[in-house]
Motif scaffolding. Structure first.
Motif, PDB file in Angstrom:
ATOM      1  N   LEU A  11       0.831  -1.203   0.000  1.00  0.00           N
ATOM      2  CA  LEU A  11       0.000   0.000   0.000  1.00  0.00           C
ATOM      3  C   LEU A  11       0.869   1.259   0.000  1.00  0.00           C
ATOM      4  O   LEU A  11       0.626   2.197  -0.756  1.00  0.00           O
ATOM      5  CB  LEU A  11      -0.933  -0.007   1.214  1.00  0.00           C
ATOM      6  CG  LEU A  11      -1.923   1.139   1.313  1.00  0.00           C
ATOM      7  CD1 LEU A  11      -2.917   1.078   0.157  1.00  0.00           C
ATOM      8  CD2 LEU A  11      -2.639   1.096   2.646  1.00  0.00           C
ATOM      9  N   LEU A  12       1.912   1.258   0.834  1.00  0.00           N
ATOM     10  CA  LEU A  12       2.842   2.392   0.878  1.00  0.00           C
ATOM     11  C   LEU A  12       3.581   2.531  -0.449  1.00  0.00           C
ATOM     12  O   LEU A  12       3.727   3.644  -0.969  1.00  0.00           O
ATOM     13  CB  LEU A  12       3.840   2.211   2.019  1.00  0.00           C
ATOM     14  CG  LEU A  12       4.929   3.262   2.124  1.00  0.00           C
ATOM     15  CD1 LEU A  12       4.315   4.611   2.509  1.00  0.00           C
ATOM     16  CD2 LEU A  12       5.984   2.849   3.114  1.00  0.00           C
ATOM     17  N   TRP A  15       1.303   3.972  -3.074  1.00  0.00           N
ATOM     18  CA  TRP A  15       1.069   5.404  -2.882  1.00  0.00           C
ATOM     19  C   TRP A  15       2.298   6.209  -3.277  1.00  0.00           C
ATOM     20  O   TRP A  15       2.197   7.273  -3.880  1.00  0.00           O
ATOM     21  CB  TRP A  15       0.717   5.687  -1.421  1.00  0.00           C
ATOM     22  CG  TRP A  15       0.641   7.145  -1.140  1.00  0.00           C
ATOM     23  CD1 TRP A  15      -0.398   7.969  -1.391  1.00  0.00           C
ATOM     24  CD2 TRP A  15       1.682   7.963  -0.593  1.00  0.00           C
ATOM     25  NE1 TRP A  15      -0.089   9.246  -1.024  1.00  0.00           N
ATOM     26  CE2 TRP A  15       1.195   9.271  -0.530  1.00  0.00           C
ATOM     27  CE3 TRP A  15       2.976   7.717  -0.148  1.00  0.00           C
ATOM     28  CZ2 TRP A  15       1.949  10.329  -0.042  1.00  0.00           C
ATOM     29  CZ3 TRP A  15       3.722   8.771   0.333  1.00  0.00           C
ATOM     30  CH2 TRP A  15       3.207  10.040   0.385  1.00  0.00           C
ATOM     31  N   SER A  18       2.619   6.555  -7.093  1.00  0.00           N
ATOM     32  CA  SER A  18       1.350   6.836  -7.742  1.00  0.00           C
ATOM     33  C   SER A  18       1.530   7.851  -8.871  1.00  0.00           C
ATOM     34  O   SER A  18       2.215   8.867  -8.717  1.00  0.00           O
ATOM     35  CB  SER A  18       0.358   7.380  -6.715  1.00  0.00           C
ATOM     36  OG  SER A  18      -0.796   7.849  -7.346  1.00  0.00           O
ATOM     37  N   ARG A  20      -0.731   9.787 -10.008  1.00  0.00           N
ATOM     38  CA  ARG A  20      -1.432  11.026  -9.627  1.00  0.00           C
ATOM     39  C   ARG A  20      -0.537  11.937  -8.815  1.00  0.00           C
ATOM     40  O   ARG A  20      -0.649  13.157  -8.884  1.00  0.00           O
ATOM     41  CB  ARG A  20      -2.667  10.681  -8.791  1.00  0.00           C
ATOM     42  CG  ARG A  20      -3.862  10.328  -9.602  1.00  0.00           C
ATOM     43  CD  ARG A  20      -5.128  10.180  -8.758  1.00  0.00           C
ATOM     44  NE  ARG A  20      -5.162  11.078  -7.623  1.00  0.00           N
ATOM     45  CZ  ARG A  20      -5.689  10.775  -6.445  1.00  0.00           C
ATOM     46  NH1 ARG A  20      -6.207   9.596  -6.244  1.00  0.00           N
ATOM     47  NH2 ARG A  20      -5.701  11.651  -5.473  1.00  0.00           N
ATOM     48  N   PHE A  21       0.361  11.368  -8.026  1.00  0.00           N
ATOM     49  CA  PHE A  21       1.232  12.163  -7.162  1.00  0.00           C
ATOM     50  C   PHE A  21       2.397  12.776  -7.931  1.00  0.00           C
ATOM     51  O   PHE A  21       2.738  13.933  -7.730  1.00  0.00           O
ATOM     52  CB  PHE A  21       1.752  11.282  -6.016  1.00  0.00           C
ATOM     53  CG  PHE A  21       2.594  12.020  -5.024  1.00  0.00           C
ATOM     54  CD1 PHE A  21       2.027  12.921  -4.151  1.00  0.00           C
ATOM     55  CD2 PHE A  21       3.963  11.810  -4.976  1.00  0.00           C
ATOM     56  CE1 PHE A  21       2.799  13.597  -3.241  1.00  0.00           C
ATOM     57  CE2 PHE A  21       4.744  12.487  -4.064  1.00  0.00           C
ATOM     58  CZ  PHE A  21       4.164  13.386  -3.188  1.00  0.00           C
TER      59      PHE A  21
END
Length: 77
Positions: A11-12, A15, A18, A20-21
């Motif tokens: 999960l980390l 993220w 990502s 989007r980031f």
């Protein structure tokens, strides 16, 4: 035990990388895999050309300080 930690780590990791980031809209990591024909990305070794250039500018500055500007100020090194 390893499978329990795999969930939060994935999960980390998901993220952290990502799209989007890090990337603007309409751009994905797949777009950055390779440049289009006729274009190229900078390589790590290209930074090595900066060091001789910086050394050359530094020595030109020293030359001007010791030769050209000493005559104007009258200060000796």
């Amino acid at each position: 035990m390893a499978t329990a930690a795999q969930g939060p780590l994935s999960l980390l990791w998901g993220w952290l990388w990502s799209e989007r980031f890090w990337l603007p809209e309409n751009v994905s990591w797949a777009d950055l895999e390779g440049p289009a024909d006729g274009y190229g990305y900078p390589r790590g070794r290209h930074i090595l050309s900066v060091f001789p250039l910086a050394a050359g500018i530094f020595f030109v500055r020293l030359l001007f300080e010791r030769v050209c500007f000493v005559a104007q100020t009258g200060v000796q090194w």
